[in-house]
Design an enzyme around this catalytic site. Structure first.
Site, PDB file in Angstrom:
ATOM      1  N   GLU A 192      38.956  82.359  56.718  1.00 27.35           N
ATOM      2  CA  GLU A 192      38.185  82.624  57.941  1.00 27.35           C
ATOM      3  C   GLU A 192      38.201  84.101  58.327  1.00 27.35           C
ATOM      4  OE1 GLU A 192      39.179  78.342  60.076  1.00 27.35           O
ATOM      5  OE2 GLU A 192      40.418  80.080  60.508  1.00 27.35           O
ATOM      6  N   GLY A 229      37.140  87.417  59.972  1.00 28.33           N
ATOM      7  CA  GLY A 229      36.248  87.863  61.035  1.00 28.33           C
ATOM      8  C   GLY A 229      36.140  89.377  60.965  1.00 28.33           C
ATOM      9  N   ARG A 230      37.257  90.017  61.320  1.00 28.07           N
ATOM     10  CA  ARG A 230      37.301  91.476  61.336  1.00 28.07           C
ATOM     11  C   ARG A 230      36.884  92.092  59.996  1.00 28.07           C
ATOM     12  NH1 ARG A 230      41.143  94.046  64.530  1.00 28.07           N
ATOM     13  NH2 ARG A 230      42.342  92.114  64.463  1.00 28.07           N
ATOM     14  N   CYS A 272      38.589 103.433  86.266  1.00 29.53           N
ATOM     15  CA  CYS A 272      39.647 103.861  87.182  1.00 29.53           C
ATOM     16  C   CYS A 272      40.984 103.354  86.684  1.00 29.53           C
ATOM     17  CB  CYS A 272      39.359 103.322  88.572  1.00 29.53           C
ATOM     18  SG  CYS A 272      38.081 104.266  89.345  1.00 29.53           S
ATOM     19  N   TYR A 322      35.851  92.530  67.665  1.00 29.81           N
ATOM     20  CA  TYR A 322      36.684  92.483  68.870  1.00 29.81           C
ATOM     21  C   TYR A 322      36.446  93.643  69.827  1.00 29.81           C
ATOM     22  CZ  TYR A 322      38.906  89.036  65.895  1.00 29.81           C
ATOM     23  OH  TYR A 322      39.126  87.966  65.078  1.00 29.81           O
TER      24      TYR A 322
HETATM   25  C1  LIG Z   1      42.140  80.487  63.515  1.00 29.08           C
HETATM   26  C2  LIG Z   1      41.619  81.857  63.288  1.00 29.08           C
HETATM   27  N1  LIG Z   1      40.854  82.072  62.215  1.00 29.08           N
HETATM   28  C3  LIG Z   1      40.331  83.284  61.958  1.00 29.08           C
HETATM   29  C4  LIG Z   1      40.593  84.359  62.777  1.00 29.08           C
HETATM   30  C5  LIG Z   1      39.969  85.660  62.424  1.00 29.08           C
HETATM   31  O1  LIG Z   1      40.873  86.654  62.256  1.00 29.08           O
HETATM   32  P1  LIG Z   1      40.412  88.069  61.697  1.00 29.08           P
HETATM   33  O2  LIG Z   1      39.299  88.544  62.523  1.00 29.08           O
HETATM   34  O3  LIG Z   1      41.628  88.883  61.846  1.00 29.08           O
HETATM   35  O4  LIG Z   1      40.029  87.867  60.273  1.00 29.08           O
HETATM   36  C6  LIG Z   1      41.413  84.190  63.898  1.00 29.08           C
HETATM   37  C7  LIG Z   1      41.802  85.326  64.747  1.00 29.08           C
HETATM   38  O5  LIG Z   1      42.830  85.933  64.520  1.00 29.08           O
HETATM   39  C8  LIG Z   1      41.928  82.895  64.169  1.00 29.08           C
HETATM   40  O6  LIG Z   1      42.674  82.679  65.239  1.00 29.08           O
HETATM   41  N1  LIG Z   2      41.326  90.227  69.300  1.00 27.70           N
HETATM   42  C1  LIG Z   2      42.329  90.693  68.394  1.00 27.70           C
HETATM   43  C2  LIG Z   2      42.676  89.763  67.312  1.00 27.70           C
HETATM   44  C3  LIG Z   2      42.823  88.364  67.696  1.00 27.70           C
HETATM   45  C4  LIG Z   2      42.075  87.579  66.726  1.00 27.70           C
HETATM   46  C5  LIG Z   2      41.786  86.178  67.126  1.00 27.70           C
HETATM   47  N2  LIG Z   2      42.868  85.243  66.917  1.00 27.70           N
HETATM   48  C6  LIG Z   2      42.041  92.092  67.921  1.00 27.70           C
HETATM   49  O1  LIG Z   2      41.225  92.748  68.463  1.00 27.70           O
HETATM   50  O2  LIG Z   2      42.636  92.596  67.032  1.00 27.70           O
END
Ligand SMILES: Cc1ncc(COP(=O)(O)O)c(C=O)c1O
Ligand SMILES: N[C@@H](CCCC[NH3+])C(=O)O
Length: 463
Positions: free
Chosen positions: A320, A322-323, A391, A421
């Site tokens: 999974e 995301g980043r 602020c 994010y």
């Molecule tokens: C269950 C789950 N899957 C995937 C992700 C995606 O993480 P990342 O954006 O670090 O790949 C997260 C966030 O950390 C998560 O909580």
């Molecule tokens: N929001 C976080 C990571 C959390 C990902 C979701 N579980 C970040 O900016 O690095």
């Protein structure tokens, strides 16, 4: 997350200020491809371009601050993940990093699945046509309404996060005459090497059910008994912005051990495991992230090896990220408002955004890079701190970076690697208007999330 202090001071400092910074880069005008998206370049005038369009023109048309998303880069990263994992695995893009309908369409076209963690994300996914069976639904406290909707529309899997939820989802599915495919999220007891706020596999935190003490085995026992559930596998997510593969290896090994225990106790071989997201990206030139094919190879080797040792069929793997997909594909463009040199310390550069469009520096002490993008400069490097207009003295976008010493109000500067994010965690603090996200591709720029307006804020405030 930190770099070591380096004896390269600001031009007006006799004493070195505290901070995590390295020597100034040899060439402040160079755009390091590690941190900038693929189509970013400088044109003959020295203006930075993305998808062939200059940031001066983009600022003129869309205003600042704004996020610019490199669509070709996003799509290329989706393909790289899909190809690396191949047809025997599934890649779920984690929508929490950044989600919009355009992104959902790109994911669909590039063959990725989608992880959502709220009713809002689910609704965005469905409204942009993501087939429900390609959606995984996460969350440590999903509401009954969210669960009902997910089951009704037929999401491909719900990831169960607690004992209560096992029962809740089973009852809802049964009341709808359905059998819901589910995974159980476990905490494997790994201390991931990342900021403590974004580590999720140690036991003392809110997500998942611990392997330790037989909790996860008990969760499996209960789920297998319930008619409303079809338990398809085990899920583990160890944290975020992780570079070291060791944590994933331990996690995979422990998840496979649980599969073996389940087989021994129930005579059932669960067909899938999900190893979560969490792969780190380069925010500065000093970060060295892994490529998707290296990650895919490492994970599938461990799972195959552990399964062979345990005499199990190798389960289907899912991940999974995301980043790692969206993070590097966008930058935030700001206009400089004030430049304030503090003798013996550093220069504070105030921009027209701040912690409302990027909370990560304040929240996690995250590091970012920054460059002057509306022109080149041969001026000497100046130790700078890029701050917002809120602020709050902690309203810092880039804690320590070098910018040219002739930087002046009106210049455009950009912070790369803000695709993940940033917009998704943006706020209206001080009634800031959340910036737009503009997708850029082959000479065309298109707003995919529009800028908030004062009318939007007033519409919510019903008096
Ligand atoms: C269950 C789950 N899957 C995937 C992700 C995606 O993480 P990342 O954006 O670090 O790949 C997260 C966030 O950390 C998560 O909580
Ligand atoms: N929001 C976080 C990571 C959390 C990902 C979701 N579980 C970040 O900016 O690095």
């Amino acid at each position: 997350m930190s770099r070591s202090a380096h004896p390269a001071g600001p031009r007006h400092a006799d004493v070195l200020p505290e901070g995590h910074y390295s020597a100034p880069p040899a060439d402040l005008n160079r755009l390091d491809p590690k941190v900038w998206s693929r189509t970013v370049d400088r044109d003959a005038r020295g203006v930075v371009t993305v998808g062939g369009i200059g940031v001066d023109a983009l600022a003129e048309e869309f205003g600042t601050p704004a996020y610019f998303l490199d669509e070709d880069d996003f799509r290329a990263r989706c393909r790289a993940w899909a190809e690396a994992f191949g047809k025997d695995a599934d890649v779920f893009y984690a929508g929490k990093a950044f989600l919009s309908r355009a992104v959902v369409r790109w994911l669909k076209e590039e063959g990725l699945n989608l992880d959502v963690c709220s009713g809002g994300e689910l609704s965005t996914a469905l409204s942009a046509g993501m087939p429900a069976e390609r959606i995984a639904f996460h969350g440590n406290n999903k509401s009954e309404d969210e669960i009902r909707r997910a089951v009704e529309v037929g999401v491909g899997r719900i990831v169960l996060d607690s004992f209560q939820e096992i029962v809740r989802v089973a009852h809802i599915a049964q009341s709808l005459g359905k059998r819901q495919r589910v995974q159980i999220r476990v905490t494997v007891g790994v201390e991931a090497h990342t900021h403590e706020f974004i580590a999720t596999a140690h036991e003392d935190q809110k997500f998942g059910i611990a392997l330790a003490g037989g909790q996860a085995a008990e969760a499996v026992r209960r789920a297998l008994k319930l008619d409303g559930l079809e338990l398809i596998g085990i899920h583990s997510h160890i944290g975020s912005q992780i570079f070291d593969m060791a944590g994933f290896e331990v996690s995979a090994r422990r998840v496979v051990q649980l599969l073996a225990e389940v087989r021994d106790e129930h005579g059932v071989e669960l067909p899938e495991i999900d190893l979560g997201g969490g792969l780190g990206i380069a925010y500065t030139s000093e970060d060295d992230p892994r490529e998707p094919h290296e990650i895919a190879k490492a994970l599938s080797e461990i799972v195959t090896r552990e399964c062979e040792a345990a005499g199990l069929r190798t389960p289907r793997i899912s991940v999974e990220p995301g980043r790692a997909i969206v993070g590097p594909t966008a930058f935030t463009l700001y206009r400089v408002g004030t430049v304030k040199p503090l003798e013996g310390l550093r220069t504070y550069v105030s921009v027209d955004g701040g912690m409302s469009d990027n909370i990560r520096t304040a929240l996690y002490d995250a590091e970012y890079s920054v460059s002057l993008v509306s022109r080149t400069s041969e001026a000497e490097p100046m130790l700078s701190r890029v701050v917002g207009k809120h602020c709050e003295s902690g309203d810092i976008v880039v804690r320590d970076a070098f910018l040219p010493s002739d930087l002046a109000p009106g210049d455009l500067i950009a912070v790369p690697a803000t695709g993940a994010y940033c917009r998704s965690m943006a706020s209206n603090y001080n009634h800031a208007l959340r910036p737009p996200v503009v997708a850029v591709r082959e000479g065309e720029a298109r707003v995919v999330v529009r800028r908030e307006t004062e009318e939007d804020l007033l519409r919510l405030d019903v008096g």
